[in-house]
Scaffold this motif. Structure first.
Motif, mmCIF file in Angstrom:
data_model
loop_
_atom_site.group_PDB
_atom_site.id
_atom_site.type_symbol
_atom_site.label_atom_id
_atom_site.label_comp_id
_atom_site.label_asym_id
_atom_site.label_seq_id
_atom_site.Cartn_x
_atom_site.Cartn_y
_atom_site.Cartn_z
ATOM 1 N N LEU A 13 0.628 -1.047 -0.115
ATOM 2 C CA LEU A 13 0.045 -0.009 0.097
ATOM 3 C C LEU A 13 0.874 1.202 0.097
ATOM 4 C CD1 LEU A 13 -3.033 -0.278 2.532
ATOM 5 C CD2 LEU A 13 -3.256 0.035 0.105
ATOM 6 N N LEU A 14 2.026 1.237 0.786
ATOM 7 C CA LEU A 14 2.911 2.425 0.769
ATOM 8 C C LEU A 14 3.675 2.674 -0.477
ATOM 9 C CD1 LEU A 14 4.022 1.978 4.392
ATOM 10 C CD2 LEU A 14 2.811 3.920 3.687
ATOM 11 N N ALA B 123 2.424 1.780 -3.428
ATOM 12 C CA ALA B 123 1.657 2.156 -4.506
ATOM 13 C C ALA B 123 1.087 3.719 -4.287
ATOM 14 C CB ALA B 123 0.274 1.057 -4.431
ATOM 15 N N LEU B 124 1.233 4.310 -3.215
ATOM 16 C CA LEU B 124 0.890 5.452 -3.171
ATOM 17 C C LEU B 124 2.025 6.526 -3.536
ATOM 18 C CD1 LEU B 124 -1.428 6.298 -1.202
ATOM 19 C CD2 LEU B 124 0.288 6.900 0.527
ATOM 20 N N PRO B 125 1.354 7.387 -4.546
ATOM 21 C CA PRO B 125 2.209 8.561 -5.264
ATOM 22 C C PRO B 125 2.623 9.372 -4.100
ATOM 23 C CG PRO B 125 -0.142 8.704 -6.112
ATOM 24 C CD PRO B 125 0.005 7.665 -5.034
ATOM 25 N N ARG B 126 4.092 9.592 -3.895
ATOM 26 C CA ARG B 126 4.539 10.544 -3.003
ATOM 27 C C ARG B 126 4.927 11.945 -3.643
ATOM 28 N NH1 ARG B 126 7.013 6.679 1.512
ATOM 29 N NH2 ARG B 126 6.848 9.009 2.581
ATOM 30 N N ILE B 127 4.483 12.978 -2.868
ATOM 31 C CA ILE B 127 4.902 14.160 -3.451
ATOM 32 C C ILE B 127 6.233 14.727 -3.326
ATOM 33 C CG2 ILE B 127 4.054 15.595 -1.381
ATOM 34 C CD1 ILE B 127 2.215 16.201 -4.516
ATOM 35 N N ASP C 50 9.159 12.599 -3.555
ATOM 36 C CA ASP C 50 9.643 11.941 -4.382
ATOM 37 C C ASP C 50 9.064 11.685 -5.450
ATOM 38 O OD1 ASP C 50 11.784 10.279 -5.355
ATOM 39 O OD2 ASP C 50 11.621 8.801 -3.782
ATOM 40 N N LEU C 51 9.307 12.538 -6.552
ATOM 41 C CA LEU C 51 8.476 12.278 -7.878
ATOM 42 C C LEU C 51 9.416 11.329 -8.644
ATOM 43 C CD1 LEU C 51 7.449 15.839 -8.995
ATOM 44 C CD2 LEU C 51 6.389 14.236 -7.567
ATOM 45 N N ASP C 52 10.652 10.745 -8.132
ATOM 46 C CA ASP C 52 11.250 9.972 -9.208
ATOM 47 C C ASP C 52 10.788 8.234 -8.682
ATOM 48 O OD1 ASP C 52 12.389 11.776 -10.853
ATOM 49 O OD2 ASP C 52 13.690 12.158 -9.235
ATOM 50 N N ALA C 53 10.242 8.316 -7.364
ATOM 51 C CA ALA C 53 9.906 6.737 -7.073
ATOM 52 C C ALA C 53 8.883 6.133 -8.071
ATOM 53 C CB ALA C 53 9.498 6.889 -5.636
ATOM 54 N N LEU D 268 5.692 3.940 -9.185
ATOM 55 C CA LEU D 268 4.542 3.447 -8.518
ATOM 56 C C LEU D 268 4.561 1.933 -8.534
ATOM 57 C CD1 LEU D 268 1.800 6.241 -9.876
ATOM 58 C CD2 LEU D 268 3.162 6.180 -7.648
ATOM 59 N N MET D 269 4.530 1.375 -7.456
ATOM 60 C CA MET D 269 4.445 0.045 -7.523
ATOM 61 C C MET D 269 3.265 -0.400 -7.091
ATOM 62 S SD MET D 269 7.781 -1.048 -7.836
ATOM 63 C CE MET D 269 7.981 -2.543 -7.152
ATOM 64 N N PRO D 270 2.206 -0.924 -8.067
ATOM 65 C CA PRO D 270 0.962 -1.617 -7.815
ATOM 66 C C PRO D 270 0.960 -2.711 -7.257
ATOM 67 C CG PRO D 270 1.264 -1.672 -10.255
ATOM 68 C CD PRO D 270 2.553 -1.007 -9.667
#
Lengths: 330, 331
Positions: A259-260, A262-266, A268-271, A273-275
C-alpha cells in the motif's frame, strides 16, 4: 483507559449465493482521547466493522458466537452484541457512540431543516429542553466554524456547501457529547483544502472533549496526519496494527508495504509507482490460509495458502499477521 | 517545445441560469477566458477543486460542452479541426481522433453487453471497420495492449473488479485509434493498490500509441507523478501552468501553494503547514470581481479586487496569473 474493546469479531452475511465472511476474528481497543485509524481498500470490511459497533446491520448479518464488543462505562460494562431490543440500543446509536458518515448529503433528511434534526436527536439522547437543545445546537454549529449559525440552523441541507455539510454532520454527532466518534471516510468526498480544515477541526475537538475516534479511511496520508494508532485491514482480517510511526516507517506486513509503495508521494517524484499485483478477490472466492497470499510477493507455497498466520509482536503495540515474519528473514 | 496538438484561445463556456423578463438572463461562466496550448505527446495534468471548471474544459475540447466564444483548434499534422465551427461530418471524424475515459468504471459499462461488444461499439458506430473479422482483430489488439485477458472478452462487466473495468473502459476509448484522450478522474474511484497499476498502464499506452493525454484530477500527488505539465484551475480560470517538477518544487500562485500544502503527507512528524486556506470556493454563478481567488488569498491587496490578472510567463518556463507573484515570500 480502554473505552471500547472488540474481541474476535466475526461477521458473516447470508446471501443467495451462500454465507459470505465480511469480518474475521478482528480484535482491537480504543482508549479515551485516542484516534485509531482503520485503513483498508473497498471490500476490506472496515465499514462493516464500524457499523457493528452501533448495531447498524441488516437482518442478514450473522455474528459468530465468540464475537464480543464491550463498551466500558462507569456504571458497568455494556455488551453491545447482547442488546436485543431497539430501545436498548440507544446508548450506542448516538448516545455514547456517534457516527459521521462519508456522504453528508445522504445523511441529513432533505425536507427537514438541519436545526430540527439536531434538536430531535438531542431530545432523544439527553434531558435538555427544546429551547436548551436549540441553544446548544447553534453553539455547536458555531464551534465547527459555520458562520452565522443562527440563520444556518433554520436552513435545509441543500443550502449548505459540501464542506459545511460535513461540519454540520460533525456538530450534530458531537452535540450529544459521545465518548466514541466513528468517522467513516469523513473527508473522502471533500476537496483537499476543505479536507485539511475538517481534519484540523476533528483533532481540536478530540483534544477538548477527550473522546475516542475510530477513523476509517483508505488514505494513508490522512491517517499519518491524524491518527495515533492504525489498524490495517485486508479482506476482513486485521493484518497489522501499531502506532502510526511504527506502521508507516517500519511496515511489516507485505500488504502494508505494498500500500505504501503504491501511493504516489509528493516528496519523491522519481519513485516508481508499484501497484500491488492482482485484484482483490471477490467475496465468494475468499482465499484459504493467509487471505493475502494470492497477491503476495513473498508468499511461501504450501504454508501461506493453507495455514492462517498467527499474530507476531514486533515491538510493544506493533503486531502483524504474516508467516514470513516468523521465518528467518531472507 | 513541440507543436501544440490542442490550441485554446479565449475560450468561454456559459450556462444559462433561468430566465428574466427584462434584461439579459443571468449566466454561469464555467470557463472564463481560457488560453492554453496542449503540446503533442504530452501527459498534461489539469487540477482544481470541485466547481473549478476542469471537467467543463475537458468536455469543451471534445465538443461535449458548449463553446460560447473563443476557439479550440486541433491539429495532429494529418488533419485539423476547428472544434467550435466544425460540421457534422467533420465531427464524426474528430470523434475517432479525440476520446474520453470516464471516471466511474462501474457506471460507464453497460451491464447487458459483453466486454467484446463494449470495446467494439465505437468501431461499429463510427463505421471504421468493414467486416466482423476486422473488428474482432482490432478489439483483440487493443485488449492485449490494455493487458486484458482475451478469455474475458466473452464475459459481462459485472464479473470484473474496478481495476479490470477501468482497463475495459480504456480499451473502449482507444479502440478507434485516437490521438488525443481526455482522462477525467480516471483513477479517482479506484483503490490505491489498483490506481498505481492504471497509471502505469496509461503511461505505457501513451508511449506505445503516441497519445496526447489530458489528465483531469483533484489528486495532486497522482498528477505530480504522472504528468509532465500541469495546469491549475480556480473558478473557471487558469491560475498557473508549469512543468510538473517546477510546479511542485516552486509553486508560484498563492492558490497552488495552498493546494500543495493541504495534501496530507505520509510523515507523521511533519510540522503543520501554515498556508491553510480559509473559507470555501465561491459559487461560480456569482464569482468575485478582479482576481477570482482574492476572497481566500492571504496576500490579496486592493488591486486584486479590481483588476483581473492575466497569465504571464515566469523565468522557469511556467505561466502564472497573479499580480504579485514576484513579491510573495518563498513557499
Amino acid at each position: 483507559m480502554s473505552l471500547l474493546s472488540v474481541q474476535d469479531l466475526t461477521i458473516r452475511f447470508r446471501t443467495e449465493e451462500g454465507l459470505i465472511t465480511a469480518v474475521e476474528k478482528v480484535s482491537f481497543d480504543i482508549a479515551e482521547g485516542e484516534i485509531l485509524g482503520l485503513v483498508g481498500e473497498s471490500g476490506s470490511g472496515k465499514s462493516v466493522t464500524a457499523k457493528s459497533l452501533m448495531r447498524l446491520m441488516g437482518d442478514n448479518a450473522v455474528f459468530d458466537p465468540a464475537s464480543r464488543i464491550t463498551l466500558h462505562r462507569q456504571g458497568g460494562d455494556l455488551d453491545v452484541l447482547g442488546l436485543r431490543r431497539e430501545r436498548d440500543m440507544r446508548p450506542v446509536r448516538g448516545g455514547e457512540i456517534s457516527m459521521v458518515f462519508q456522504e453528508p448529503m445522504a445523511s441529513f433528511a432533505p425536507a427537514i431543516t438541519v436545526g430540527a434534526q439536531m434538536v430531535e436527536q438531542l431530545l432523544i439522547h439527553t434531558d435538555l429542553s427544546r429551547k436548551a437543545a436549540r441553544t446548544l445546537s447553534i453553539d455547536m454549529l458555531a464551534r465547527v466554524g459555520i458562520s452565522d449559525p443562527a440563520r444556518r440552523f433554520d436552513q435545509y441541507v441543500f443550502e449548505f456547501s459540501g464542506g459545511m455539510r460535513q461540519r454540520a454532520m460533525i456538530a450534530m454527532a458531537l452535540s450529544t457529547k459521545p465518548r466514541l466518534l466513528i468517522a467513516d471516510e469523513p473527508t473522502t468526498a471533500l476537496d483537499v483544502t476543505i479536507q485539511a480544515q475538517v481534519l484540523e477541526l476533528m483533532k481540536e475537538l478530540v483534544a477538548e472533549f477527550r473522546m475516542g475516534i475510530l477513523f476509517i479511511t483508505h488514505d494513508l496520508g490522512v491517517i499519518a496526519q491524524t491518527a495515533d494508532r492504525v489498524a490495517v485491514m485486508y479482506l476482513g482480517n486485521l493484518v497489522e496494527t501499531g502506532t502510526v510511526r511504527d506502521v508507516i516507517r517500519r511496515p511489516a506486513h507485505p500488504y502494508t508495504k505494498g500500500l505504501l509503495q503504491a501511493l504516489p508521494r509528493i516528496d519523491d517524484l522519481d519513485a516508481p509507482l508499484m501497484p500491488v499485483p492482482g485484484d482483490i478477490p471477490g467475496p465468494l472466492d475468499r482465499p484459504g490460509g493467509c487471505v493475502f497470499h494470492t497477491r503476495c510477493g513473498v508468499a511461501i507455497s504450501g504454508l501461506c495458502n493453507t495455514q492462517i498466520p498467527q499474530e507476531v509482536t514486533l515491538a510493544p503495540g506493533h503486531a502483524a499477521r504474516c508467516h514470513a515474519l516468523t521465518k528467518d528473514a531472507p | 517545445m513541440t507543436t501544440p496538438l490542442i490550441r485554446i484561445k479565449g475560450l468561454e463556456t456559459h450556462y444559462p441560469l433561468g430566465q428574466r423578463l427584462f434584461g439579459p438572463a443571468p449566466v454561469l461562466r464555467a470557463l472564463a477566458g481560457i488560453d492554453l496550448d496542449i503540446p503533442a505527446g504530452s501527459f498534461f495534468g489539469l487540477v482544481g477543486e470541485s466547481g473549478s471548471g476542469k471537467t467543463t474544459l475537458g468536455r469543451a475540447i471534445l465538443k461535449a460542452a458548449p463553446i460560447t466564444s473563443g476557439s479550440v483548434a486541433y491539429d495532429d499534422g494529418q488533419s485539423a479541426f476547428d472544434i467550435g465551427t466544425m460540421d457534422a461530418r467533420q465531427e464524426r471524424t474528430y470523434r475517432s481522433r479525440a476520446q474520453l475515459i470516464f471516471q466511474d468504471p462501474y457506471a460507464a459499462l453497460s451491464p447487458r453487453m459483453t466486454v467484446r461488444d463494449i470495446i467494439a461499439e465505437p468501431l461499429e458506430v463510427m463505421g471504421l471497420t468493414s467486416s466482423r473479422a476486422e473488428t474482432d482483430d482490432r478489439v483483440r489488439e487493443i485488449a492485449k495492449k490494455c493487458r486484458l485477458n482475451l478469455e474475458h472478452l466473452r464475459r459481462f462487466p459485472h464479473a470484473f473488479s474496478g481495476g479490470q473495468r477501468q482497463r475495459i473502459s480504456i480499451a473502449r476509448a482507444l479502440v478507434s485509434g485516437p490521438k488525443f484522450v481526455v482522462a477525467d478522474e480516471s483513477v479517482a474511484a479506484l483503490d490505491v493498490s489498483i490506481q498505481a497499476d492504471i497509471l502505469n498502464l496509461l503511461k505505457a499506452l501513451q508511449n506505445d500509441l503516441s497519445l496526447t493525454l489530458l489528465f483531469i484530477s483533484h489528486d495532486l500527488s497522482v498528477v505530480a507523478h504522472s504528468c509532465d505539465t500541469v495546469a491549475v484551475m480556480y473558478l473557471g480560470r487558469l491560475v498557473e501552468v508549469a512543468p510538473s517538477r517546477t510546479l511542485f518544487a516552486r509553486p508560484r500562485h498563492p492558490y497552488t501553494r495552498a493546494l500543495l500544502s493541504a495534501i496530507p503527507t505520509l510523515d507523521p512528524d511533519a510540522p503543520p503547514r501554515m498556508q491553510r486556506l480559509t473559507g470555501e470556493i465561491p459559487s461560480p454563478a456569482d464569482p468575485p470581481p478582479g482576481c477570482r481567488f482574492h476572497t481566500r488569498c492571504p496576500f490579496a491587496q486592493a488591486r486584486c479586487r479590481q483588476e483581473v490578472p492575466q497569465l504571464a510567463p515566469t523565468q522557469d518556463g511556467g505561466q502564472v496569473a497573479c499580480h504579485f507573484w514576484k513579491d510573495l515570500p518563498d513557499a
